[in-house]
Design an enzyme around this catalytic site. Structure first.
Site, PDB file in Angstrom:
ATOM      1  CB  SER A 235      -0.952  -0.038   1.201  1.00 16.54           C
ATOM      2  OG  SER A 235      -1.904   0.994   1.136  1.00 16.54           O
TER       3      SER A 235
ATOM      4  CG  ASP B 197      -6.725  -3.083  -3.522  1.00 16.86           C
ATOM      5  OD1 ASP B 197      -7.517  -2.169  -3.225  1.00 16.86           O
ATOM      6  OD2 ASP B 197      -5.491  -2.908  -3.535  1.00 16.86           O
TER       7      ASP B 197
ATOM      8  CG  HIS C  91      -5.675  -2.206   0.156  1.00 19.00           C
ATOM      9  ND1 HIS C  91      -4.913  -1.826  -0.930  1.00 19.00           N
ATOM     10  CD2 HIS C  91      -5.142  -1.547   1.225  1.00 19.00           C
ATOM     11  CE1 HIS C  91      -3.975  -0.976  -0.541  1.00 19.00           C
ATOM     12  NE2 HIS C  91      -4.093  -0.791   0.754  1.00 19.00           N
TER      13      HIS C  91
END
Length: 524
Positions: free
Chosen positions: A174, A381, A406
């Site tokens: 991320s 995601d 995610h």
């Protein structure tokens, strides 16, 4: 009578964990909310975990983590002047990014971060402190904060030395991808000296505008499921995020040429000079949405220690984040470093955000903070759209999409298989294909059920190549074709074809490889 007692202790030899001395060192870098944070009281030196903490989470967030941005330093500082936030360094940095709340015994998976990946990598032969390390950071701060950059430079040097001078494989998740990209821009010489490969997972390379726009207006939840009932409210998170440079740096790159432009939309009721009201749908792309956010948060306040403090959209942070985007946009990958990109697919991902509707329009922009957002979603995601995640700007060695959420994608077996291959952490898999792990062929029952719905599905063996001189089944390769046809009364028609190669192996298992996929739609 004399009783003799004999005792015998049998010492069992503990099985030693497998260690592969040939592995290159790996440094794991998390994203937003992915590092434990401890609050240190400078008056007495006491230290307590404030993120993540389910027990008393609201109180700790408001008293220790709520902060204000200091434009002179570019740093966000806790409202409590006696509180200093730090990341625990136990287990060579892995403790802070493993299980974010070790006290939570029930439902602990909701706060697992790199936990499952660490377990897998230890099985592959990695060793904590020798070839496996973590880098946690204060995720409230900017991705280019000098203090964080200095810590990362020192971490790379220490990992390099601990591994005996071997270059490092960095795995980011991320926002950790933005942090590493900033470091690569600002300290390219150090990056090239110590880094061999960089694997980015679910990185918002052009931002996550749908999620960030709604977070700035309505807050966000870090954990999912029933644990939310005992955790920090979305509004408490909202008041934290308003002063976090890291969040502004994920709003959406204003200079990126989007194929699908992310919008902030609202059905707006406006009074005209003739006294009549008109309802219109207004759409604001990245950059133009700032004025809406500014007006919506004009009167936002935070109550700290009984005093209401103004907490509008922070324009100083916005200036800082725009400079960050300039730096990120100029990133160049050093020639000696290989880059790999993994992105999540298969989930509806907020991309555009809409408030109000034609029947109940927004008359006052300050209402937006109290309205529920409606999302226009794209594939991704659930947090980062595919378009943003793939737009890294580098000449990547590979870009691979994996179906998954995610955060929970970090626990996906498919991800582990890809990482193991890229890191060369085991025997080579001769049938490795990053695009698939398996192909599920339709059963006869499923074919019949599909026909009832107007969908024709089938598969057939097109050809079989077999070496007549060989007696081993491993030399047999069969080629199958899967097709799906759908027609409806309105004459619309869609068709899909996939070609599959099946390799029988010596281990008795079949290795299936998807070679091609074609989809066509005729809506005439």
């Amino acid at each position: 009578m004399t009783i003799l007692r004999f005792s015998c202790k049998i010492k069992t030899q503990e099985q030693q964990p497998y260690v592969n001395p040939n592995l290159d060192p790996v440094l794991l870098v998390p994203g937003v909310g992915g590092s434990m944070l401890n609050a240190v009281d400078d008056r007495n030196g006491t230290e307590e975990r404030v993120w993540v903490s389910v027990l008393a989470a609201e109180c700790k967030m408001k008293t220790k983590l709520w902060s204000r941005y200091n434009p002179s330093t570019g740093k966000t500082e806790s409202l409590d002047p006696n509180t200093r936030i730090m990341v625990p360094g136990d287990r060579n940095g892995l403790y802070a990014i493993d299980n974010l709340d070790p006290d939570l015994l029930i439902g602990s998976e909701s706060v697992y971060y790199f936990h499952d990946m660490i377990i897998q990598m230890l099985k592959w032969g990695y060793q904590e402190g020798k070839t496996l390390f973590g880098f946690g950071f204060d995720f409230r701060q900017s991705n280019r904060l000098q203090e964080t950059m200095d810590r990362l430079a020192a971490k790379l040097e220490s990992v390099y030395n601990a591994a005996g001078g071997k270059k490092i494989d960095i795995i980011t998740h991320s926002m950790g991808g933005l942090l590493v990209k900033c470091f690569m821009c600002l300290h390219s010489d150090i990056f090239e000296k110590y880094v061999k490969n960089w694997i980015a997972i679910c990185a918002p390379f052009q931002g996550a505008p749908g999620v960030i726009n709604s977070s700035l207006l309505n807050g966000m939840s870090f954990v999912q499921g029933w644990v939310q009932n005992f955790y920090i409210s979305k509004w408490t998170m909202h008041q934290l995020l308003i002063e976090c440079p890291s969040l502004y740096e994920m709003m959406g790159c204003p200079s990126y040429h989007w194929q699908h432009i992310p919008l902030l939309e609202l059905w707006h009721e406006k009074q005209h000079s003739d006294g009549e009201s008109h309802i219109i749908l207004e759409s604001y792309p990245p950059g133009d949405n700032i004025e809406v956010l500014k007006q919506a948060l004009t009167n936002n306040t935070v109550n700290y220690d009984g005093v209401d403090l103004p907490l509008p959209l922070n324009l100083e942070i916005l200036k800082w984040s725009n400079k960050t985007w300039e730096i990120l946009s100029s990133a160049k990958l050093p020639s000696q470093v290989k880059f790999y990109n993994i992105y999540g697919t298969g989930l509806d991902t907020p991309h555009s955000v809409c408030y109000g509707n034609e029947d109940k329009p927004v008359s006052d922009l300050q209402q937006l903070c109290h309205l529920e957002a409606k999302f226009v979603c794209v594939d991704g995601d659930g947090t980062v759209a595919i378009e943003s995640a793939k737009a890294d700007g580098f000449n990547a060695e590979a870009r691979v999409g994996i179906p998954g959420d995610h955060r929970y994608i970090l626990s996906e077996p498919h991800l582990f298989r890809i990482l193991k291959h890229w890191l060369k952490a085991g025997d080579p898999d001769p049938f490795y294909n990053p695009l698939i792990d398996y192909v599920v062929l339709p059963t006869a029952f499923e074919i019949e059920r599909s026909k009832e719905k107007g969908l024709e599905v089938g598969w057939e063996i097109i050809s079989k190549d077999q070496d007549d001189q060989s007696n081993t089944s491993a030399d047999i390769t069969s080629l199958r074709s899967i097709s799906a046809l759908h027609g409806s009364a309105n004459q619309s028609y869609s068709e899909a074809h996939a070609t599959v190669v099946v390799h029988p192996g010596n281990d008795g298992k079949q290795h299936v490889q998807l070679n091609a996929l074609a989809v066509s739609v005729d809506a005439s």
